[in-house]
Design an enzyme around this catalytic site. Structure first.
Site, PDB file in Angstrom:
ATOM      1  N   HIS B 222      33.557  38.778  -5.780  1.00  0.00           N
ATOM      2  CA  HIS B 222      33.584  39.433  -7.095  1.00  0.00           C
ATOM      3  C   HIS B 222      33.380  38.346  -8.152  1.00  0.00           C
ATOM      4  CE1 HIS B 222      34.368  42.233 -10.192  1.00  0.00           C
ATOM      5  NE2 HIS B 222      35.604  42.613  -9.932  1.00  0.00           N
ATOM      6  N   HIS B 262      22.918  43.260  -5.572  1.00  0.00           N
ATOM      7  CA  HIS B 262      24.053  43.962  -6.169  1.00  0.00           C
ATOM      8  C   HIS B 262      24.213  45.308  -5.485  1.00  0.00           C
ATOM      9  CE1 HIS B 262      26.656  45.806  -9.198  1.00  0.00           C
ATOM     10  NE2 HIS B 262      26.915  44.590  -9.600  1.00  0.00           N
ATOM     11  N   ASP B 313      25.731  37.045 -12.138  1.00  0.00           N
ATOM     12  CA  ASP B 313      26.378  35.770 -11.838  1.00  0.00           C
ATOM     13  C   ASP B 313      25.405  34.600 -11.843  1.00  0.00           C
ATOM     14  OD1 ASP B 313      28.968  36.915 -11.338  1.00  0.00           O
ATOM     15  OD2 ASP B 313      28.087  37.753  -9.520  1.00  0.00           O
TER      16      ASP B 313
END
Lengths: 377, 377
Positions: B222, B262, B313
């Site tokens: 995460h 994702h 990210d």
């Protein structure tokens, strides 16, 4: 997305596979690793049951001895954690303190960064031993009593009572608590365990998962229910009221009675059977069956009026009170037991992980809603 | 039960309805309360976006002024929490410390026992202001630097950089962080937000929910992903390697590259678009585009080889590094932003609550497995 229909609360939705706990809500069956809870409540101990939950089988004598030694050896706690317990206000709720102290434990755990199977098991011993210690230590500290050193010769239940009360507990009290711990040890994907698995599924460490689980257990719809039951018993007793009339009035005011009904069980919660018996036996042994008698009258009336069965919380209220345990320790004691199940579930989740990430049914403003400049709002 | 098939990870399962965030994974759309994330990233601020998430509409000038004043006024923190930050080892990870300190905040919060809508909003201001403060304060303390007092005249992003670095941040840096905070503020039922809702659905308080969410965010699947991306960039740079060759070798060794793909998006993550641009702009402004250049080469190769898109990210790693932020603060900064979404979801959950309690598919030993006495095992 907008066509999907939300299953609110995920009722009846299967979120994962698990080999830990099997519940048959229609037949009133609860089992750990296939073994019926009635067998475990009759014959087992919390230590043996925890071994079963973590390792998938009952231990032989040597395995149980090693397990017990390991759990007992884990009864040491960082002085920094005790400093925290001393630093918080004495009126802080034990669940806030337990959640914070459990999170702090990780900072002093040498295995914190290691979420391998073996490290998870090592941390599970420490969490199990130390959550019980934190609950007992904070209760002594907030009451201004000297803290009690752990006694490695006592069982988990016995040592908890010893550290809580500062006197060696009776066999009856120890066994009663031991059975309560067995009954509360696991319950499949209850909300706190599910929270622990959602957290662990990001590959977060077991302390993160257990800290979140303690937060979930704190909620009145989960661990808080037996506190509410006991508050009701106290209120009826204080008012000198007839319990049936009192509850009838509550129903007339559309109030709910805590400790009845269950999302999963449609018949008697098998744990209630044992807690009812213990509530009665402990009351008789103490020469005071007041709380048991009150409970029984309420149970019969609610069953008759609402067709609702007593659940695990209902008779644990009178059981714990008869054991001399403060009402705001009921939920912490639930955690003292449920850590064994939380640990089993986190270990299982990490052993074969997949991120738990559902979707929401969107019911908000239509997309795209234009962005307007602040002067035009 | 045994016939049910587990939807591992609840992929595609609708867990609740929500009016906060709408994502179209196929079209690459992310929106808060119906407003496209690109509009918000271009025109909005973290304060305004948080108002939108909490109250469902963009604020007018008076509402925004009141909101900003309230958030700024919440920049005070119990000295007991600072004591905790000083008491932990300097090598404790910031996420452990943030999780513990956030849990501790509740003990000093006057509204702790009140989970009404209004109390939840009041606590949300404090959590949002104070989570940012905890991250900055602990970073100063662990580095042996004096702590910096909050500056009520600065924005949320500006004050965070001020308390972190002890010097007034540039407009470019403040705006870059502000945009990063907007982009990370919410993402529907991501794992940490879902954990928060599972905890809140027991009617546990918002601090319990947010503490659990921080634990979930801590997981490498995460919040930890951009840290892993940056470690890769450092490793390639240190080895003086060609990034394409380096990643090719990783693929040959069946290693995964963090920051790609994702669960929800099947096209470009719309947040990546902005972070890529910011990574480039900040690099150019600083006269050092090394991390951006490396990132771009890796992105192109992974896209070509694996058909995987960069996610939120991937470019946040080089963006934060160019802003001079330590690698182990990337996830805490994610929390500094995501608290706005967590709070919105807890408020929504409590406003129309139902316990979140799914079932497990049982795959363990058959029931009833007999209980054998210890001598027979």
């Amino acid at each position: 997305m907008s066509t999907a229909v939300a299953t609110k609360g995920l009722e009846g939705i299967v979120a994962t596979s698990s080999s830990i706990c099997w519940i048959d809500g229609d037949a009133g069956v609860l089992s750990y690793r296939g073994i019926d809870i009635h067998q475990l409540a009759k014959h087992s101990t919390f230590e043996e049951t925890t071994y079963l939950l973590w390792f998938g089988k009952l231990p032989n004598a040597a395995e149980l001895a090693a397990f017990t030694a390991e759990l007992s050896a884990a009864r040491t706690i960082s002085p920094k954690v005790i400093d925290l317990l001393r630093s918080v206000p004495t009126d802080a709720t034990p669940m806030q303190v337990l959640r914070t102290a459990t999170s702090l434990l990780s900072i002093y755990d040498a295995d914190e960064a290691d979420s391998s199977h073996d490290a998870n098991v090592r941390k599970s011993y420490r969490l199990t031993a130390q959550i019980a210690m934190i609950v007992a230590l904070f209760d002594r500290i907030r009451k201004g009593k000297p803290v009690v050193e752990a006694d490695p010769t006592l069982t988990h239940a016995g040592n908890f009572l010893w550290m809580l009360n500062g006197e060696k507990p009776s066999e009856t009290a120890t066994r009663a608590l031991d059975i309560a711990l067995i009954l509360h040890a696991d319950h499949e994907l209850n909300a706190s365990t599910f929270a622990a698995r959602v957290i662990a599924a990001t590959l977060a460490d077991i302390h993160s998962a257990v800290t979140g689980a303690i937060g979930a257990l704190k909620g009145p719809l989960h661990g808080g229910a037996n506190e509410a039951t006991m508050r009701l018993l106290y209120a009826i007793d204080k008012a000198g009221a007839d319990p049936v009339e009192y509850v009838k009035q509550m129903f007339a005011e559309k109030k709910k009675i805590s400790g009845f009904g269950h999302r999963v069980y449609h018949t008697e919660d098998p744990r209630a059977t044992h807690l009812r018996r213990m509530s009665e036996e402990l009351g008789k042994a103490a020469g005071n069956t007041k709380w048991f008698d009150l409970s029984q009258k309420i149970e019969a009336f609610v069953k008759q009026e609402k067709k609702l069965n007593a659940n695990v919380d209902f008779y644990s209220a009178s059981t714990y009170t008869t054991l001399g345990i403060d009402i705001d320790l009921f939920t912490p004691i639930f955690a003292v037991s449920r850590i064994s199940g939380w640990a089993a579930h986190v270990i299982e989740q990490h052993d074969d992980n997949r991120l738990i990430r559902p979707r929401a049914e969107y019911v908000g403003p239509a997309y795209p809603t234009p962005y307007t400049r602040i002067g035009q709002r």
